[in-house]
Design a protein around this motif. Structure first.
Motif, short mmCIF file in Angstrom:
data_model
loop_
_atom_site.label_atom_id
_atom_site.label_comp_id
_atom_site.label_asym_id
_atom_site.label_seq_id
_atom_site.Cartn_x
_atom_site.Cartn_y
_atom_site.Cartn_z
N ALA A 52 0.84 -1.21 0.00
CA ALA A 52 0.00 0.00 0.00
C ALA A 52 0.87 1.26 0.00
O ALA A 52 0.61 2.22 -0.73
CB ALA A 52 -0.93 0.00 1.21
N VAL A 53 1.94 1.23 0.80
CA VAL A 53 2.84 2.39 0.87
C VAL A 53 3.55 2.59 -0.47
O VAL A 53 3.68 3.73 -0.96
CB VAL A 53 3.88 2.19 2.00
CG1 VAL A 53 4.98 3.26 1.91
CG2 VAL A 53 3.20 2.25 3.37
N THR A 54 4.01 1.50 -1.08
CA THR A 54 4.72 1.58 -2.35
C THR A 54 3.84 2.15 -3.45
O THR A 54 4.23 3.07 -4.18
CB THR A 54 5.24 0.19 -2.77
OG1 THR A 54 6.13 -0.30 -1.78
CG2 THR A 54 5.95 0.27 -4.12
N LEU A 55 2.64 1.59 -3.60
CA LEU A 55 1.74 2.05 -4.66
C LEU A 55 1.30 3.49 -4.44
O LEU A 55 1.20 4.27 -5.38
CB LEU A 55 0.52 1.12 -4.74
CG LEU A 55 0.82 -0.33 -5.18
CD1 LEU A 55 -0.43 -1.18 -5.10
CD2 LEU A 55 1.40 -0.35 -6.59
N SER A 56 1.05 3.84 -3.18
CA SER A 56 0.69 5.23 -2.86
C SER A 56 1.84 6.17 -3.20
O SER A 56 1.64 7.27 -3.73
CB SER A 56 0.32 5.36 -1.38
OG SER A 56 -0.77 4.54 -1.05
N MET B 52 11.72 4.06 -9.76
CA MET B 52 12.49 2.81 -9.84
C MET B 52 13.17 2.49 -8.53
O MET B 52 13.30 1.31 -8.16
CB MET B 52 13.53 2.92 -10.96
CG MET B 52 12.94 3.05 -12.35
SD MET B 52 11.72 1.77 -12.76
CE MET B 52 12.75 0.31 -12.75
N LEU B 53 13.58 3.52 -7.79
CA LEU B 53 14.17 3.30 -6.47
C LEU B 53 13.15 2.68 -5.52
O LEU B 53 13.45 1.74 -4.78
CB LEU B 53 14.69 4.63 -5.91
CG LEU B 53 15.35 4.57 -4.52
CD1 LEU B 53 16.58 3.68 -4.55
CD2 LEU B 53 15.71 5.98 -4.06
N ILE B 54 11.92 3.21 -5.56
CA ILE B 54 10.84 2.66 -4.73
C ILE B 54 10.57 1.21 -5.11
O ILE B 54 10.39 0.34 -4.23
CB ILE B 54 9.56 3.51 -4.90
CG1 ILE B 54 9.76 4.91 -4.28
CG2 ILE B 54 8.36 2.83 -4.25
CD1 ILE B 54 8.62 5.85 -4.52
N ALA B 55 10.54 0.93 -6.42
CA ALA B 55 10.28 -0.43 -6.89
C ALA B 55 11.37 -1.39 -6.41
O ALA B 55 11.08 -2.52 -5.99
CB ALA B 55 10.18 -0.46 -8.40
N CYS B 56 12.62 -0.95 -6.46
CA CYS B 56 13.73 -1.80 -6.01
C CYS B 56 13.61 -2.12 -4.53
O CYS B 56 13.84 -3.27 -4.10
CB CYS B 56 15.07 -1.11 -6.29
SG CYS B 56 15.50 -1.03 -8.04
N VAL B 57 13.23 -1.12 -3.74
CA VAL B 57 13.04 -1.34 -2.29
C VAL B 57 11.92 -2.34 -2.07
O VAL B 57 12.02 -3.23 -1.20
CB VAL B 57 12.74 -0.01 -1.58
CG1 VAL B 57 12.37 -0.25 -0.12
CG2 VAL B 57 13.94 0.93 -1.66
#
Length: 413
Positions: A225-229, A386-391
């Protein structure tokens, strides 16, 4: 009518986002609570998203209206030699319902009747009304110069050519800058989409029998939820950052940024001085240019004027202009200005042309550097998805490893 279209557009955006959210809910196996949280955050961002789109369209229209007006005003005034007649020419290229069309018709009406103009020259008051609608440093300078020309008279054809040439250079720089911004916008949107795809692919790397246990965990639901938001917010923020005014609005610097203030203001100031040099001495041209200056730069110009009064033939006032900053562009420009002040008429004309060429190069370099600095900051923003996706991928893999180890320890025990 416009309000109805605006509401309909927002409702369409809400419906489209809800459909996308349903697909995300299914693909990421999110629980209802997690999906509702992301959906709610997305709905909260829609007004800013819609505002950014409208702001971008408005900024584009504002810029094209203003540049079309300035071009026509310069050409018409050069041909007709009258602000009133030039305004009548400008009105013909804008529709009655356009923002500029309404402003010009009101300005022409005021110019004919004098209505609403008190304690100032009527021409200046009329043109200031347009300045308030389209705040641009170049338009302020144009209007100030035209007011002076109406009052003093004389041949200003060369000065108008200088303004027209500088306007064309600014249009080319702005067009290139906006193309780069559009490219960054497309890249950032693609980065957000690829980041979402990358997050989904992380599921495919997990054995199918472990997937229900992984997606059911609280950590997975919260972090998803945090990532998508975060991806939604980044996309809207980047869009907002990329849709500002296209006009050359003056940036106000703090006193500690004196160097940046001088670098930014000097080309505009020297352009103003050069225009007045067509029918004035250097001393009077500098005095007229004070109207276009503010802050630290204005203080320096006032000191320069005082030194010129004290030592009219000396080189020192020119070499000491922002001398503590040791900026080569300013030093070169001031030396050429001194040459203009001391040479004869024929030589002065040559020096002014050289001054214009040098100043155009300085202004081009200054604005290109400013645009590049803005683009560099925006370029960093587009890396965030992309940084968020990697995390997110690392987090999913960590949960999977922890679960695997837990199951292994249970079997061993």
């Amino acid at each position: 009518m416009r309000e109805g279209k605006g509401k309909r557009r927002i409702w369409l955006e809400v419906i489209a986002f809800t459909a996308i959210m349903l697909g995300i809910h299914y693909l990421f196996r999110m629980k209802l609570v997690s999906s509702v949280v992301v959906w709610g955050i997305g709905l909260a961002m829609i007004p800013l998203f819609d505002y950014s789109l409208r702001r971008g369209q408005s900024a584009r229209a504002e810029y094209y209206e203003m540049t079309a007006y300035m071009e026509q005003m310069l050409c018409s005034y050069k041909r007709l030699g009258s602000v009133k007649l030039a305004l009548e020419d400008c009105i013909t290229i804008f529709t009655k319902n356009s923002r500029m069309g309404k402003a010009l018709r009101k300005a022409l009406y005021t110019l004919k009747t004098g209505e609403g103009i008190e304690n100032q020259e009527i021409t200046r008051g009329v043109l200031q009304h347009i300045d308030k609608l389209y705040y641009s440093r170049r338009m302020l300078l144009l209007h100030e110069f035209l007011c002076s020309a109406e009052k003093i008279g004389g041949d200003i054809a060369e000065a108008l050519d200088i303004l027209l040439g500088e306007l064309q250079m600014w249009k080319r720089r702005t067009a290139l800058y906006q193309k780069k911004k559009q490219f960054i916008r497309r890249e950032s949107t693609l980065a957000v989409i690829l980041a979402g795809v990358m997050c989904y692919i992380s599921h495919l790397l997990i054995p199918y029998n472990f997937l229900p246990e992984l997606t059911a965990s609280l950590f997975y639901q919260v972090f998803t939820a945090v990532t998508l938001s975060g991806l939604l917010c980044i996309e809207v923020i980047i869009l907002y950052k990329l849709t500002g005014s296209w006009l050359d609005i003056r940036k106000v610097y703090r006193r500690k940024n004196c160097r940046r203030e001088a670098e930014s203001e000097f080309p505009y100031w020297l352009l103003s001085v050069t225009l007045y040099l067509q029918h004035d001495s250097v001393l009077h041209a500098v005095k007229h240019s004070l109207k276009q200056t503010q802050g630290v730069f204005r203080e320096e110009v006032q000191r320069f004027l005082e030194r010129m009064y004290e030592e009219p033939s000396s080189l020192l006032p020119y070499t000491e202009f922002f001398s503590r900053l040791r900026l080569p562009e300013i030093q070169t420009g001031m030396k050429i200005l001194y040459s203009v002040n001391t040479n004869g008429y024929q030589e002065t004309k040559k020096q002014i042309r050289f001054l214009v060429e040098q100043n155009n190069m300085v202004m081009d370099k200054c604005e290109c550097n400013r645009f590049d600095n803005c683009l560099a900051g925006m370029g960093l923003l587009k890396q965030i998805p992309m940084l968020i996706a990697c995390v997110k991928v690392v987090f999913d893999m960590t949960i999977f490893i922890v679960m695997t180890m837990g199951n292994y320890l249970q079997m061993v025990g």
